[in-house]
Design a protein around this motif. Structure first.
Motif, PDB file in Angstrom:
ATOM      1  N   PRO A   8      89.860 -11.268 -17.569  1.00 19.65           N
ATOM      2  CA  PRO A   8      90.814 -12.542 -17.503  1.00 19.65           C
ATOM      3  C   PRO A   8      91.963 -12.277 -16.545  1.00 19.65           C
ATOM      4  O   PRO A   8      92.651 -13.075 -16.055  1.00 19.65           O
ATOM      5  CB  PRO A   8      91.246 -12.749 -18.976  1.00 19.65           C
ATOM      6  CG  PRO A   8      91.045 -11.260 -19.686  1.00 19.65           C
ATOM      7  CD  PRO A   8      89.568 -10.605 -18.882  1.00 19.65           C
ATOM      8  N   GLU A   9      91.996 -10.874 -16.396  1.00 17.20           N
ATOM      9  CA  GLU A   9      93.354 -10.781 -15.460  1.00 17.20           C
ATOM     10  C   GLU A   9      93.109 -10.528 -13.903  1.00 17.20           C
ATOM     11  O   GLU A   9      93.941 -10.675 -13.026  1.00 17.20           O
ATOM     12  CB  GLU A   9      94.004  -9.358 -15.927  1.00 17.20           C
ATOM     13  CG  GLU A   9      94.368  -9.027 -17.127  1.00 17.20           C
ATOM     14  CD  GLU A   9      95.583 -10.295 -17.523  1.00 17.20           C
ATOM     15  OE1 GLU A   9      96.236 -10.562 -16.810  1.00 17.20           O
ATOM     16  OE2 GLU A   9      95.489 -10.809 -18.641  1.00 17.20           O
ATOM     17  N   GLN A  10      91.837 -10.228 -13.597  1.00 16.59           N
ATOM     18  CA  GLN A  10      91.287 -10.051 -12.150  1.00 16.59           C
ATOM     19  C   GLN A  10      90.448 -11.239 -11.754  1.00 16.59           C
ATOM     20  O   GLN A  10      89.303 -11.481 -12.287  1.00 16.59           O
ATOM     21  CB  GLN A  10      90.471  -8.889 -12.227  1.00 16.59           C
ATOM     22  CG  GLN A  10      91.001  -7.500 -12.339  1.00 16.59           C
ATOM     23  CD  GLN A  10      91.981  -7.019 -11.371  1.00 16.59           C
ATOM     24  OE1 GLN A  10      91.845  -7.289 -10.384  1.00 16.59           O
ATOM     25  NE2 GLN A  10      93.023  -6.382 -11.947  1.00 16.59           N
ATOM     26  N   LEU A  24      88.957 -13.547   1.290  1.00 18.07           N
ATOM     27  CA  LEU A  24      89.065 -13.200   0.101  1.00 18.07           C
ATOM     28  C   LEU A  24      90.458 -13.602  -0.386  1.00 18.07           C
ATOM     29  O   LEU A  24      91.366 -13.069   0.349  1.00 18.07           O
ATOM     30  CB  LEU A  24      89.195 -11.633  -0.224  1.00 18.07           C
ATOM     31  CG  LEU A  24      89.059 -11.046  -1.649  1.00 18.07           C
ATOM     32  CD1 LEU A  24      88.108 -11.387  -2.429  1.00 18.07           C
ATOM     33  CD2 LEU A  24      89.125  -9.588  -1.369  1.00 18.07           C
ATOM     34  N   ASN A  25      90.654 -14.681  -1.321  1.00 22.11           N
ATOM     35  CA  ASN A  25      91.938 -15.174  -1.635  1.00 22.11           C
ATOM     36  C   ASN A  25      92.637 -15.662  -0.240  1.00 22.11           C
ATOM     37  O   ASN A  25      93.720 -15.603  -0.034  1.00 22.11           O
ATOM     38  CB  ASN A  25      92.846 -14.128  -2.347  1.00 22.11           C
ATOM     39  CG  ASN A  25      92.307 -13.959  -3.642  1.00 22.11           C
ATOM     40  OD1 ASN A  25      91.730 -14.744  -4.403  1.00 22.11           O
ATOM     41  ND2 ASN A  25      92.561 -12.683  -4.213  1.00 22.11           N
ATOM     42  N   LEU A  75      80.733  -8.268 -12.726  1.00 25.02           N
ATOM     43  CA  LEU A  75      81.342  -9.459 -12.091  1.00 25.02           C
ATOM     44  C   LEU A  75      80.762 -10.910 -12.635  1.00 25.02           C
ATOM     45  O   LEU A  75      79.457 -10.878 -13.039  1.00 25.02           O
ATOM     46  CB  LEU A  75      80.966  -9.467 -10.710  1.00 25.02           C
ATOM     47  CG  LEU A  75      81.571  -8.354  -9.787  1.00 25.02           C
ATOM     48  CD1 LEU A  75      80.803  -8.325  -8.481  1.00 25.02           C
ATOM     49  CD2 LEU A  75      82.716  -8.158  -9.676  1.00 25.02           C
ATOM     50  N   ASN A  76      81.666 -11.866 -12.844  1.00 22.57           N
ATOM     51  CA  ASN A  76      81.109 -13.143 -13.266  1.00 22.57           C
ATOM     52  C   ASN A  76      81.516 -14.031 -12.147  1.00 22.57           C
ATOM     53  O   ASN A  76      82.621 -14.069 -11.818  1.00 22.57           O
ATOM     54  CB  ASN A  76      81.919 -13.646 -14.523  1.00 22.57           C
ATOM     55  CG  ASN A  76      81.463 -12.689 -15.740  1.00 22.57           C
ATOM     56  OD1 ASN A  76      80.225 -12.413 -16.246  1.00 22.57           O
ATOM     57  ND2 ASN A  76      82.331 -11.843 -16.272  1.00 22.57           N
ATOM     58  N   ALA A  77      80.639 -14.755 -11.689  1.00 26.46           N
ATOM     59  CA  ALA A  77      80.813 -15.812 -10.639  1.00 26.46           C
ATOM     60  C   ALA A  77      81.132 -17.352 -11.082  1.00 26.46           C
ATOM     61  O   ALA A  77      80.039 -17.503 -12.049  1.00 26.46           O
ATOM     62  CB  ALA A  77      79.957 -15.580  -9.434  1.00 26.46           C
TER      63      ALA A  77
END
Length: 167
Positions: A8-10, A24-25, A75-77
């Protein structure tokens, strides 16, 4: 564009659509990667060296487990469609009643983590399928109860073969 999270934080936004660059961002992400074979890679980024190994992939849930320099990272995408459904409050509306789990590819059952009668939640690990020297954790596609196992430990399975039935 993908939204990648390790919890939830990353949270990162990755844009890979341009053939010659990744952001990336919103910032350019420069790296050099060498494929070492069998799901292993060597990555150079900002003068640092990383050894990466793909431990497992679940394309249905867009979950990837890596080992980076020996440390496990899950990792969740979410792609643009997942994000749209989430914004519309329909992320759970797309799920349907699932009666069985089928093998996504041929392989060998190396671990069974559930028993008949056990209640599982979406994403809980059910079985481990070894394919092409990689372990793939097969997870529950929805909440439910395991009605029966159609395989045993060390069974060879074919793509599409029923592995687990749900009540």
């Amino acid at each position: 564009m993908l939204q990648i999270s390790t919890g939830p934080e990353q949270l990162w936004e990755v844009d890979y659509r341009a053939a010659d660059s990744i952001t990336l961002n919103g910032q350019p992400f420069a790296w050099d990667m060498a494929d070492l074979g069998e799901g292993r890679f060597h990555v150079l980024h900002e003068g640092r060296s990383y050894n990466a190994e793909v431990v497992s992939t679940d394309y249905a849930t867009k979950n990837i487990v890596l080992k980076i320099n020996g440390q496990r990272v899950e990792l969740n995408a979410k792609d643009r469609f997942d994000l749209l459904l989430e914004r519309l409050g329909m992320s759970n509306a797309a799920t349907t009643k699932v009666n069985e789990l089928k093998a996504p590819m041929p392989g060998l059952i190396v671990d069974i983590r559930v028993t008949p009668g056990q209640t599982v939640q979406k994403g809980d690990p059910l079985l481990v399928l070894e394919a092409m020297k990689m372990e793939n954790i097969l997870k529950a596609p929805a909440d439910g109860t395991v009605a029966g196992l159609k395989v045993n430990l060390r069974d060879n399975v074919q793509k599409g073969q029923v592995l687990v039935q749900f009540a």
